[in-house]
Design a protein around this motif. Sequence first.
Motif, PDB file in Angstrom:
ATOM      1  N   ASN A  58       0.825  -1.213   0.000  1.00  0.00           N
ATOM      2  CA  ASN A  58       0.000   0.000   0.000  1.00  0.00           C
ATOM      3  C   ASN A  58       0.860   1.263   0.000  1.00  0.00           C
ATOM      4  OD1 ASN A  58       0.920  -0.069   2.606  1.00  0.00           O
ATOM      5  ND2 ASN A  58      -1.097  -0.132   3.573  1.00  0.00           N
ATOM      6  N   GLN A  59       2.116   1.141   0.460  1.00  0.00           N
ATOM      7  CA  GLN A  59       3.024   2.289   0.380  1.00  0.00           C
ATOM      8  C   GLN A  59       3.373   2.581  -1.076  1.00  0.00           C
ATOM      9  OE1 GLN A  59       4.709   4.475   2.991  1.00  0.00           O
ATOM     10  NE2 GLN A  59       4.479   5.399   0.979  1.00  0.00           N
ATOM     11  N   SER A 100       1.474   1.911  -3.579  1.00  0.00           N
ATOM     12  CA  SER A 100       0.253   2.476  -4.146  1.00  0.00           C
ATOM     13  C   SER A 100       0.118   3.956  -3.820  1.00  0.00           C
ATOM     14  CB  SER A 100      -0.964   1.702  -3.616  1.00  0.00           C
ATOM     15  OG  SER A 100      -2.165   2.255  -4.121  1.00  0.00           O
ATOM     16  N   ARG A 101       0.438   4.318  -2.560  1.00  0.00           N
ATOM     17  CA  ARG A 101       0.338   5.734  -2.183  1.00  0.00           C
ATOM     18  C   ARG A 101       1.345   6.575  -2.953  1.00  0.00           C
ATOM     19  NH1 ARG A 101      -0.537   3.598   3.129  1.00  0.00           N
ATOM     20  NH2 ARG A 101       1.679   3.789   3.618  1.00  0.00           N
ATOM     21  N   ARG A 117       0.147   7.169  -6.431  1.00  0.00           N
ATOM     22  CA  ARG A 117      -0.948   8.154  -6.497  1.00  0.00           C
ATOM     23  C   ARG A 117      -0.426   9.568  -6.270  1.00  0.00           C
ATOM     24  NH1 ARG A 117      -3.654   4.491  -3.122  1.00  0.00           N
ATOM     25  NH2 ARG A 117      -3.473   5.967  -1.393  1.00  0.00           N
ATOM     26  N   ASN A 118       0.621   9.699  -5.457  1.00  0.00           N
ATOM     27  CA  ASN A 118       1.151  11.018  -5.121  1.00  0.00           C
ATOM     28  C   ASN A 118       2.680  10.969  -5.116  1.00  0.00           C
ATOM     29  OD1 ASN A 118       1.637  13.582  -4.209  1.00  0.00           O
ATOM     30  ND2 ASN A 118       0.879  13.241  -2.132  1.00  0.00           N
ATOM     31  N   GLU A 143      -9.752  11.830  -2.172  1.00  0.00           N
ATOM     32  CA  GLU A 143      -8.901  12.622  -1.296  1.00  0.00           C
ATOM     33  C   GLU A 143      -9.524  13.966  -0.913  1.00  0.00           C
ATOM     34  OE1 GLU A 143      -6.124  11.733   0.070  1.00  0.00           O
ATOM     35  OE2 GLU A 143      -6.005   9.783  -0.894  1.00  0.00           O
TER      36      GLU A 143
END
Length: 385
Positions: A32-33, A35-36, A39-40, A362
């Motif tokens: 998930n890191q 993925s984050r 995304r950013n 977000e």
Amino acid sequence: MTEGKHSYLARLRMDANITQATMARIMGVAQNQISRWERNPNAMNAGARDEYLRNCGFPPPQTVAGLVPPTVTGLAPDAAARDALQANIRVLSCYVDTVSPPDSSPSEELPGSLPAVKDLLENVRFLARKPRIGVVGRFDQGKSRLVNTLLGSDCLPTAYQPDTSLICLVRHISDRPEWMQADPEFMNQDAFVFKSDEDTEIVENGDIFVGQPRRFDFRRLDDADYFRRLRCVSGGLEILRDFGTKRGRHATRAKEQDMVAALAFVDVPLLQTCDVLDFPGYDDGDSGEWEKPEFARTLFDIPIYVSGCIGFFNAADREYIDSLIKQLPPVEDKDSPAPPLRNAFFVATRASHFDGEDIDKEILDPAAERTHRHLEGSLRNVQEG
């Protein structure tokens, strides 16, 4: 930063036939890191971004034209003068430690007794210490992003919406006290989070400032006993996001345990000549004594007040600044060429508050939920009417 459905990071990874799970395993982080970050991308520090690109078969970002924004190098002041000053203080310290103390009895020429040599040396060390810069302002004005820009490092977390919840002191890695360098528990840690100290009163010029309930004395961080007594969490810089932001993974735990301060050690040139304090924004509905300018002033020597270009220096800014400058020591006098307020800076920002892709998740959905809660009673009356 983004183009189409995927950010440039995701596109590079998929072009290299690497799954998120594989990339996470290679980099030693959770999926998930990855993925984050995809995304950013601006949330990544320079080291993680370089490693990600290398895993995708690309050279470091400065040689990949058009893929990564220009790297911010940060300020790099000349530290020669400070190094010379510290060398002189070390010589003076050795001298004091080897000579016999002078007779401090009163003499006919001097009123009272002479000061102790060690007390004099302690005062010299205090006056010669690195200045501490405090970055303050209303919430959501880009304070943490400004600190990262000055340092040339993404060491502090940034995000859309009021985010920073702890006062964070950033120091150079060479400023680690000797006891920390020798302690296996701390020697490899870059960031630390602390709870409040119920016994701390910060005194300045005879006045006592107590930040209820957020008492913490940054001047005692080199004290091993004080450090160990109040430390709650230590680790890599990622704990600043997990515990020090209002939407961090452990934000609830941080609030329940009254975590109020953080310390980070970073290897950047600017910190060789000063320390930097990043403050949570005030006027966000969660105010306390610790946010007041008269209390904040006890923590730093030079303020950088940050205000967004839109609404620059509004009524809240003017009220805070009016109180702040009354607390600043004057640097000008009749014999000094320094102009008034030379030890204060005021910055207008145009920080980009959101660089990710999922704007609905977000920004829009949370805002709609907050608005619905706020208007729930009125909406019910409308429906019943």
